[in-house]
Design a protein around this motif. Structure first.
Motif, PDB file in Angstrom:
ATOM      1  N   ARG A  91       0.828  -1.207   0.000  1.00  0.00           N
ATOM      2  CA  ARG A  91       0.000   0.000   0.000  1.00  0.00           C
ATOM      3  C   ARG A  91       0.865   1.262   0.000  1.00  0.00           C
ATOM      4  O   ARG A  91       0.489   2.280  -0.584  1.00  0.00           O
ATOM      5  N   ILE A  92       2.009   1.188   0.651  1.00  0.00           N
ATOM      6  CA  ILE A  92       2.920   2.331   0.630  1.00  0.00           C
ATOM      7  C   ILE A  92       3.468   2.545  -0.773  1.00  0.00           C
ATOM      8  O   ILE A  92       3.472   3.672  -1.292  1.00  0.00           O
ATOM      9  N   SER A  93       3.925   1.472  -1.400  1.00  0.00           N
ATOM     10  CA  SER A  93       4.465   1.583  -2.758  1.00  0.00           C
ATOM     11  C   SER A  93       3.405   2.080  -3.738  1.00  0.00           C
ATOM     12  O   SER A  93       3.659   2.982  -4.555  1.00  0.00           O
ATOM     13  N   ASP A  94       2.213   1.509  -3.655  1.00  0.00           N
ATOM     14  CA  ASP A  94       1.132   1.935  -4.553  1.00  0.00           C
ATOM     15  C   ASP A  94       0.774   3.397  -4.314  1.00  0.00           C
ATOM     16  O   ASP A  94       0.498   4.141  -5.259  1.00  0.00           O
ATOM     17  N   GLY A  95       0.772   3.820  -3.048  1.00  0.00           N
ATOM     18  CA  GLY A  95       0.442   5.205  -2.745  1.00  0.00           C
ATOM     19  C   GLY A  95       1.470   6.177  -3.282  1.00  0.00           C
ATOM     20  O   GLY A  95       1.129   7.257  -3.779  1.00  0.00           O
ATOM     21  N   GLN A  96       2.733   5.809  -3.197  1.00  0.00           N
ATOM     22  CA  GLN A  96       3.776   6.676  -3.735  1.00  0.00           C
ATOM     23  C   GLN A  96       3.667   6.787  -5.256  1.00  0.00           C
ATOM     24  O   GLN A  96       3.920   7.852  -5.831  1.00  0.00           O
ATOM     25  N   GLN A  97       3.254   5.702  -5.886  1.00  0.00           N
ATOM     26  CA  GLN A  97       2.998   5.757  -7.327  1.00  0.00           C
ATOM     27  C   GLN A  97       1.837   6.696  -7.648  1.00  0.00           C
ATOM     28  O   GLN A  97       1.893   7.463  -8.617  1.00  0.00           O
ATOM     29  N   ARG A  98       0.781   6.660  -6.823  1.00  0.00           N
ATOM     30  CA  ARG A  98      -0.365   7.552  -7.057  1.00  0.00           C
ATOM     31  C   ARG A  98       0.037   9.012  -6.838  1.00  0.00           C
ATOM     32  O   ARG A  98      -0.423   9.905  -7.555  1.00  0.00           O
ATOM     33  N   LEU A  99       0.892   9.262  -5.863  1.00  0.00           N
ATOM     34  CA  LEU A  99       1.370  10.625  -5.633  1.00  0.00           C
ATOM     35  C   LEU A  99       2.095  11.164  -6.856  1.00  0.00           C
ATOM     36  O   LEU A  99       1.934  12.330  -7.229  1.00  0.00           O
ATOM     37  N   ALA A 100       2.892  10.315  -7.498  1.00  0.00           N
ATOM     38  CA  ALA A 100       3.616  10.739  -8.696  1.00  0.00           C
ATOM     39  C   ALA A 100       2.673  10.861  -9.885  1.00  0.00           C
ATOM     40  O   ALA A 100       2.716  11.845 -10.636  1.00  0.00           O
ATOM     41  N   GLU A 101       1.792   9.881 -10.044  1.00  0.00           N
ATOM     42  CA  GLU A 101       0.884   9.848 -11.195  1.00  0.00           C
ATOM     43  C   GLU A 101      -0.067  11.036 -11.201  1.00  0.00           C
ATOM     44  O   GLU A 101      -0.360  11.603 -12.260  1.00  0.00           O
ATOM     45  N   HIS A 102      -0.557  11.423 -10.040  1.00  0.00           N
ATOM     46  CA  HIS A 102      -1.545  12.498  -9.935  1.00  0.00           C
ATOM     47  C   HIS A 102      -0.935  13.738  -9.286  1.00  0.00           C
ATOM     48  O   HIS A 102      -1.643  14.509  -8.625  1.00  0.00           O
ATOM     49  N   GLY A 103       0.346  13.937  -9.486  1.00  0.00           N
ATOM     50  CA  GLY A 103       1.045  15.027  -8.818  1.00  0.00           C
ATOM     51  C   GLY A 103       0.453  16.392  -9.088  1.00  0.00           C
ATOM     52  O   GLY A 103       0.244  17.189  -8.159  1.00  0.00           O
ATOM     53  N   ALA A 104       0.164  16.695 -10.347  1.00  0.00           N
ATOM     54  CA  ALA A 104      -0.377  18.015 -10.695  1.00  0.00           C
ATOM     55  C   ALA A 104      -1.753  18.210 -10.077  1.00  0.00           C
ATOM     56  O   ALA A 104      -2.062  19.285  -9.529  1.00  0.00           O
ATOM     57  N   LEU A 105      -2.597  17.184 -10.153  1.00  0.00           N
ATOM     58  CA  LEU A 105      -3.928  17.261  -9.564  1.00  0.00           C
ATOM     59  C   LEU A 105      -3.831  17.464  -8.053  1.00  0.00           C
ATOM     60  O   LEU A 105      -4.518  18.331  -7.487  1.00  0.00           O
ATOM     61  N   LEU A 106      -2.983  16.699  -7.393  1.00  0.00           N
ATOM     62  CA  LEU A 106      -2.868  16.790  -5.949  1.00  0.00           C
ATOM     63  C   LEU A 106      -2.288  18.129  -5.507  1.00  0.00           C
ATOM     64  O   LEU A 106      -2.663  18.663  -4.458  1.00  0.00           O
ATOM     65  N   GLN A 107      -1.393  18.678  -6.307  1.00  0.00           N
ATOM     66  CA  GLN A 107      -0.866  20.002  -5.993  1.00  0.00           C
ATOM     67  C   GLN A 107      -1.980  21.041  -6.035  1.00  0.00           C
ATOM     68  O   GLN A 107      -2.074  21.926  -5.167  1.00  0.00           O
TER      69      GLN A 107
END
Length: 418
Positions: A98-114
């Motif tokens: 879950r940590i690895s998958d979450g870090q991938q989501r942070l990178a994948e949706h970086g602009a949206l999350l910012q």
């Protein structure tokens, strides 16, 4: 799962005593009576919806074919946040995958999350941690038809008024066109979507994150993440502050002072001898001496001790359970690259992460237990198989729990044979 329901319930069916031996009648009659009452209840809910301005034909179309699913009723008493040891709960939800998958989501949706963080003041890691715990980043929405679950809970068991109000809220969302009823599923309690909002919360909090004019937390990741940040903001999230820190307590610490509601200024905790794990004076970035905090001991005096602040309360409000809030908080920390909890849990049999659960299931399959595939999900078949192995091993307590001890025992047997 955002909810305000109580965590305990009991549903008692009608028992009939007959003098004559009529087993077929004795089995069928109670169900028929219950089903008739259920349909009358649905008619009352339909009338309420129409009185609140919903089109009668639309409501009848949504509720007309709904039948009761009474398997949801016992689940009111079996919520894992309250029935699972906290070390099992966190081991399952905050693991390497879950940590690895979450870090991938942070990178994948970086602009949206910012953009979300800038709009609502909630950091990206916390938003993604909620997403990860609630639906495993959109992989698990819940399989129960939402209308059926809420209709059953609204007509039978306890807290009927609450669930009827949630059903009415869902009917309004469907009538407004935010959602499609086709294939709409969720948890047994009626939460649904990427971050598992209850319908009334959806109606109040959900926002249109992708700008398409709809609030769709099922099909739109931008809507779901923005809505989650909006929820935390409205729950009192304070930008730039941590949720809490792990601490050490003095030997003479009075455990009566612990508890989320027993708040004191940071300076007072310092005076009482509360210290950071590494020692030294208690100073927390973003927290002033006058800011109020609470000490929590989720597993008692011999387990981890945490000093928690206002942002912990915001997380806790999402689903009012200590284990749930800690899962979100500690996952968020690890998504930022910080360590997890350092103090061991007070148990000699810690929980298993998903990789270890799959390994345990593979060992059970190799021993001939029919448990299905090794998917890391511990269901009733796996628990029965574990209990059978515990009995075979001569353990006094064959409770079927998936822990480190049974994994080590079965692994050791396999290695000794090889």
């Amino acid at each position: 799962m955002i909810k305000t329901i109580a965590s305990r319930a009991r549903h008692t069916g009608l028992a009939l005593a007959l003098a004559l031996p009529l087993p077929a009648l004795a089995q069928v009659a109670p169900a028929a009576i219950d089903d008739a009452a259920f349909q009358r209840c649905l008619q009352g809910i339909t009338a309420s919806a129409v009185q609140q301005g919903l089109p009668a034909d639309r409501v009848q179309g949504l509720l007309g074919g709904v039948v009761a699913d009474r398997s949801v009723l016992p689940l009111l008493d079996q919520q894992p946040e309250f029935t699972t040891p906290i070390w099992d709960y966190l081991a399952a939800l905050v693991d390497a995958q879950r940590i690895s998958d979450g870090q991938q989501r942070l990178a994948e949706h970086g602009a949206l999350l910012q953009q979300v963080s800038a709009s609502y003041g909630v950091d990206a890691a916390t938003v993604v941690a909620v997403w990860g715990v609630e639906s495993d980043y959109g992989r698990v929405f819940g399989k129960r038809p939402l209308l059926q679950s809420l209709a059953t809970l609204g007509c039978e068991g306890r807290r009927q008024a609450f669930f009827r109000s949630e059903l009415l809220a869902l009917l309004k969302l469907l009538a407004a066109g935010d959602l499609s009823a086709d294939g709409l599923t969720g948890s047994w309690a009626g939460a649904f979507g990427h971050t598992q909002f209850m319908p009334s919360t959806y109606a109040r909090i959900a926002v249109d994150g992708d700008g398409d004019g709809r609030r769709d937390l099922v099909a739109s990741i931008p809507d779901a993440l923005a809505s989650t940040a909006n929820y935390l903001k409205r729950a009192g999230w304070r930008s730039g502050q941590p949720w809490g820190v792990e601490v050490t307590l003095p030997a003479a610490f009075d455990v009566a002072l612990a508890g989320r509601s027993k708040r004191q200024p940071l300076s007072q905790w310092r005076a009482l001898g509360v210290r950071p794990l590494g020692g030294g004076e208690l100073q927390v970035d973003g927290i002033a001496d006058a800011d109020r905090a609470a000490v929590i001991l989720p597993a008692g005096r011999n387990g981890p001790a945490l000093l928690v602040f206002r942002n912990y309360d915001a997380i806790y409000s999402y689903n009012a359970a200590e284990s749930y809030a800690l899962a979100i908080a500690t996952l968020a920390n690890q998504l930022r690259g910080q360590p997890g909890l350092q103090t061991p849990w007070p148990t000699d049999d810690p929980g298993l992460d998903r990789a270890q659960r799959r390994a345990l299931q593979q060992l059970l399959l190799a021993r001939g237990h029919a448990i299905g595939e090794a998917d890391g999900m511990i269901g009733s078949a796996t628990r029965r198989a574990i209990a059978a192995e515990q009995t075979r091993l001569g353990w006094a307590n064959a409770d079927g729990r998936a822990g480190q001890k049974i994994l080590a025992a079965l692994k050791g047997e396999t290695e000794s044979r090889n």
